[in-house]
Design a protein around this motif. Structure first.
Motif, mmCIF file in Angstrom:
data_model
loop_
_atom_site.group_PDB
_atom_site.id
_atom_site.type_symbol
_atom_site.label_atom_id
_atom_site.label_comp_id
_atom_site.label_asym_id
_atom_site.label_seq_id
_atom_site.Cartn_x
_atom_site.Cartn_y
_atom_site.Cartn_z
ATOM 1 N N PHE A 198 0.871 -1.174 0.000
ATOM 2 C CA PHE A 198 0.000 0.000 0.000
ATOM 3 C C PHE A 198 0.907 1.224 0.000
ATOM 4 O O PHE A 198 1.740 1.384 0.896
ATOM 5 N N VAL A 199 0.749 2.092 -1.009
ATOM 6 C CA VAL A 199 1.511 3.335 -1.077
ATOM 7 C C VAL A 199 0.529 4.474 -0.850
ATOM 8 O O VAL A 199 -0.464 4.614 -1.565
ATOM 9 N N ASN A 200 0.806 5.286 0.179
ATOM 10 C CA ASN A 200 -0.125 6.377 0.490
ATOM 11 C C ASN A 200 0.199 7.622 -0.327
ATOM 12 O O ASN A 200 1.109 7.622 -1.164
ATOM 13 N N VAL A 201 -0.522 8.723 -0.075
ATOM 14 C CA VAL A 201 -0.419 9.924 -0.898
ATOM 15 C C VAL A 201 0.939 10.618 -0.833
ATOM 16 O O VAL A 201 1.262 11.403 -1.714
ATOM 17 N N VAL A 202 1.723 10.366 0.184
ATOM 18 C CA VAL A 202 3.054 10.975 0.263
ATOM 19 C C VAL A 202 4.163 9.967 0.006
ATOM 20 O O VAL A 202 5.334 10.243 0.245
ATOM 21 N N GLY A 203 3.794 8.795 -0.485
ATOM 22 C CA GLY A 203 4.797 7.807 -0.856
ATOM 23 C C GLY A 203 5.238 6.874 0.256
ATOM 24 O O GLY A 203 6.176 6.099 0.062
ATOM 25 N N LEU A 204 4.578 6.917 1.422
ATOM 26 C CA LEU A 204 4.885 5.911 2.438
ATOM 27 C C LEU A 204 4.435 4.567 1.893
ATOM 28 O O LEU A 204 3.311 4.426 1.388
ATOM 29 N N TRP A 205 5.302 3.572 1.979
ATOM 30 C CA TRP A 205 5.057 2.279 1.354
ATOM 31 C C TRP A 205 4.971 1.233 2.441
ATOM 32 O O TRP A 205 5.967 0.862 3.047
ATOM 33 N N TRP A 206 3.748 0.799 2.692
ATOM 34 C CA TRP A 206 3.526 -0.220 3.711
ATOM 35 C C TRP A 206 3.483 -1.574 3.033
ATOM 36 O O TRP A 206 2.793 -1.757 2.022
ATOM 37 N N GLN A 207 4.220 -2.508 3.587
ATOM 38 C CA GLN A 207 4.307 -3.854 3.029
ATOM 39 C C GLN A 207 3.775 -4.839 4.050
ATOM 40 O O GLN A 207 4.172 -4.802 5.198
ATOM 41 N N LYS A 208 2.880 -5.647 3.614
ATOM 42 C CA LYS A 208 2.219 -6.673 4.415
ATOM 43 C C LYS A 208 0.985 -6.098 5.109
ATOM 44 O O LYS A 208 0.927 -4.926 5.476
ATOM 45 N N ARG A 209 0.007 -6.944 5.255
ATOM 46 C CA ARG A 209 -1.270 -6.567 5.868
ATOM 47 C C ARG A 209 -1.062 -5.951 7.250
ATOM 48 O O ARG A 209 -1.717 -4.969 7.603
#
Length: 148
Positions: free
Chosen positions: A34-45
Protein backbone atom coordinates in the motif's frame (compact mmCIF):
# COMPACT_ATOMS: atom_id res chain seq x y z
CA UNK A 1 -12.23 -10.84 1.31
CA UNK A 2 -14.93 -9.53 -1.02
CA UNK A 3 -17.16 -11.25 -3.57
CA UNK A 4 -16.35 -9.02 -6.58
CA UNK A 5 -13.36 -6.76 -7.28
CA UNK A 6 -15.64 -3.81 -8.06
CA UNK A 7 -16.85 -4.00 -4.44
CA UNK A 8 -13.44 -2.88 -3.14
CA UNK A 9 -14.08 0.90 -3.00
CA UNK A 10 -17.31 0.45 -1.01
CA UNK A 11 -15.69 -2.13 1.28
CA UNK A 12 -12.71 0.19 1.86
CA UNK A 13 -15.12 3.03 2.68
CA UNK A 14 -17.12 0.84 5.08
CA UNK A 15 -13.96 -0.10 7.00
CA UNK A 16 -12.85 3.56 6.99
CA UNK A 17 -16.17 4.82 8.31
CA UNK A 18 -16.14 2.14 11.04
CA UNK A 19 -12.55 3.23 11.91
CA UNK A 20 -11.78 -0.48 11.91
CA UNK A 21 -8.19 -1.17 10.84
CA UNK A 22 -8.67 -4.94 11.14
CA UNK A 23 -11.69 -4.79 8.86
CA UNK A 24 -9.71 -2.68 6.40
CA UNK A 25 -6.76 -5.08 6.63
CA UNK A 26 -9.00 -8.05 5.86
CA UNK A 27 -9.46 -6.61 2.36
CA UNK A 28 -5.74 -7.08 1.66
CA UNK A 29 -3.59 -10.14 1.01
CA UNK A 30 -1.06 -10.99 3.74
CA UNK A 31 1.81 -9.81 1.49
CA UNK A 32 0.01 -6.76 0.04
CA UNK A 33 1.61 -3.40 -0.68
CA UNK A 34 0.00 0.00 0.00
CA UNK A 35 1.51 3.34 -1.08
CA UNK A 36 -0.13 6.38 0.49
CA UNK A 37 -0.42 9.92 -0.90
CA UNK A 38 3.05 10.97 0.26
CA UNK A 39 4.80 7.81 -0.86
CA UNK A 40 4.89 5.91 2.44
CA UNK A 41 5.06 2.28 1.35
CA UNK A 42 3.53 -0.22 3.71
CA UNK A 43 4.31 -3.85 3.03
CA UNK A 44 2.22 -6.67 4.41
CA UNK A 45 -1.27 -6.57 5.87
CA UNK A 46 0.07 -6.00 9.39
CA UNK A 47 1.77 -2.72 8.38
CA UNK A 48 -1.30 -1.59 6.44
CA UNK A 49 -3.50 -2.22 9.49
CA UNK A 50 -1.06 -0.53 11.88
CA UNK A 51 -0.77 2.58 9.70
CA UNK A 52 -4.53 2.89 9.33
CA UNK A 53 -5.14 2.30 13.04
CA UNK A 54 -2.80 5.22 13.74
CA UNK A 55 -4.59 7.39 11.17
CA UNK A 56 -8.05 6.50 12.49
CA UNK A 57 -6.97 7.38 16.02
CA UNK A 58 -5.17 10.62 15.30
CA UNK A 59 -5.65 12.08 11.80
CA UNK A 60 -9.02 10.85 10.52
CA UNK A 61 -10.99 10.42 13.76
CA UNK A 62 -14.17 12.13 12.52
CA UNK A 63 -13.58 12.00 8.78
CA UNK A 64 -16.16 11.16 6.16
CA UNK A 65 -15.02 9.24 3.09
CA UNK A 66 -17.19 9.17 -0.02
CA UNK A 67 -16.74 7.03 -3.12
CA UNK A 68 -17.10 8.72 -6.49
CA UNK A 69 -16.56 7.41 -9.98
CA UNK A 70 -15.04 3.94 -10.27
CA UNK A 71 -13.65 1.90 -13.13
CA UNK A 72 -12.99 -1.83 -13.31
CA UNK A 73 -10.60 -3.60 -15.66
CA UNK A 74 -10.66 -7.41 -15.45
CA UNK A 75 -7.73 -9.51 -16.58
CA UNK A 76 -8.68 -13.07 -15.68
CA UNK A 77 -7.84 -13.72 -12.04
CA UNK A 78 -6.58 -10.15 -11.63
CA UNK A 79 -8.50 -6.89 -11.78
CA UNK A 80 -7.57 -3.23 -11.47
CA UNK A 81 -10.07 -0.92 -9.80
CA UNK A 82 -9.69 2.85 -9.91
CA UNK A 83 -11.87 4.91 -7.61
CA UNK A 84 -12.24 8.57 -6.83
CA UNK A 85 -12.70 9.39 -3.17
CA UNK A 86 -13.61 12.60 -1.37
CA UNK A 87 -12.44 13.02 2.23
CA UNK A 88 -13.94 15.50 4.68
CA UNK A 89 -12.86 16.04 8.28
CA UNK A 90 -9.14 15.32 8.36
CA UNK A 91 -7.49 16.97 11.39
CA UNK A 92 -4.16 18.76 11.64
CA UNK A 93 -1.65 17.74 14.35
CA UNK A 94 -3.34 20.13 16.82
CA UNK A 95 -6.75 18.58 16.16
CA UNK A 96 -8.09 21.43 14.03
CA UNK A 97 -10.27 20.51 11.03
CA UNK A 98 -8.77 20.77 7.55
CA UNK A 99 -10.29 21.20 4.10
CA UNK A 100 -11.69 18.67 1.66
CA UNK A 101 -9.33 16.29 -0.13
CA UNK A 102 -9.95 14.42 -3.35
CA UNK A 103 -7.98 11.36 -4.32
CA UNK A 104 -7.81 8.55 -6.83
CA UNK A 105 -7.04 5.11 -5.47
CA UNK A 106 -5.81 2.21 -7.53
CA UNK A 107 -6.52 -1.27 -6.21
CA UNK A 108 -4.95 -4.34 -7.81
CA UNK A 109 -7.22 -7.23 -6.94
CA UNK A 110 -6.46 -10.97 -7.07
CA UNK A 111 -9.01 -13.77 -7.17
CA UNK A 112 -8.57 -16.11 -4.20
CA UNK A 113 -10.49 -19.16 -3.07
CA UNK A 114 -13.79 -17.70 -1.94
CA UNK A 115 -13.42 -14.15 -3.23
CA UNK A 116 -11.04 -11.31 -4.02
CA UNK A 117 -8.23 -9.63 -2.06
CA UNK A 118 -6.23 -6.51 -2.79
CA UNK A 119 -2.55 -7.22 -3.46
CA UNK A 120 -1.51 -3.61 -4.11
CA UNK A 121 -3.04 -0.18 -3.57
CA UNK A 122 -1.88 3.35 -4.25
CA UNK A 123 -3.57 6.59 -3.21
CA UNK A 124 -2.93 9.78 -5.19
CA UNK A 125 -4.11 13.26 -4.24
CA UNK A 126 -5.93 15.22 -6.94
CA UNK A 127 -4.73 18.79 -7.46
CA UNK A 128 -7.39 20.49 -9.59
CA UNK A 129 -5.94 22.59 -12.39
CA UNK A 130 -2.43 21.14 -12.09
CA UNK A 131 -0.67 18.78 -14.45
CA UNK A 132 2.54 18.05 -12.53
CA UNK A 133 4.50 18.82 -9.39
CA UNK A 134 7.61 21.01 -9.25
CA UNK A 135 10.29 20.68 -6.60
CA UNK A 136 11.91 23.56 -4.75
CA UNK A 137 13.78 23.87 -1.45
CA UNK A 138 10.36 24.50 0.16
CA UNK A 139 8.87 21.25 -1.16
CA UNK A 140 6.54 20.19 -3.94
CA UNK A 141 4.07 22.55 -5.58
CA UNK A 142 1.26 21.57 -7.96
CA UNK A 143 1.81 23.35 -11.29
CA UNK A 144 0.12 23.82 -14.63
CA UNK A 145 2.55 24.68 -17.41
CA UNK A 146 -0.32 25.43 -19.82
CA UNK A 147 -0.99 28.74 -18.01
CA UNK A 148 2.46 30.18 -18.83
Amino acid sequence: MIAHPEDMPAAFRAAWMARDASMLGSLFAEDADFVNVVGLWWQKREQIEKAHAYGFGRIFTDSILRVGRTRLRRMGDVAVVHARFTLHGQRDPDGEPLGVRRTVMTFVMSRQDGGWLCVAAQNTDIHEGAETMTASPDGLTPRDYRKN
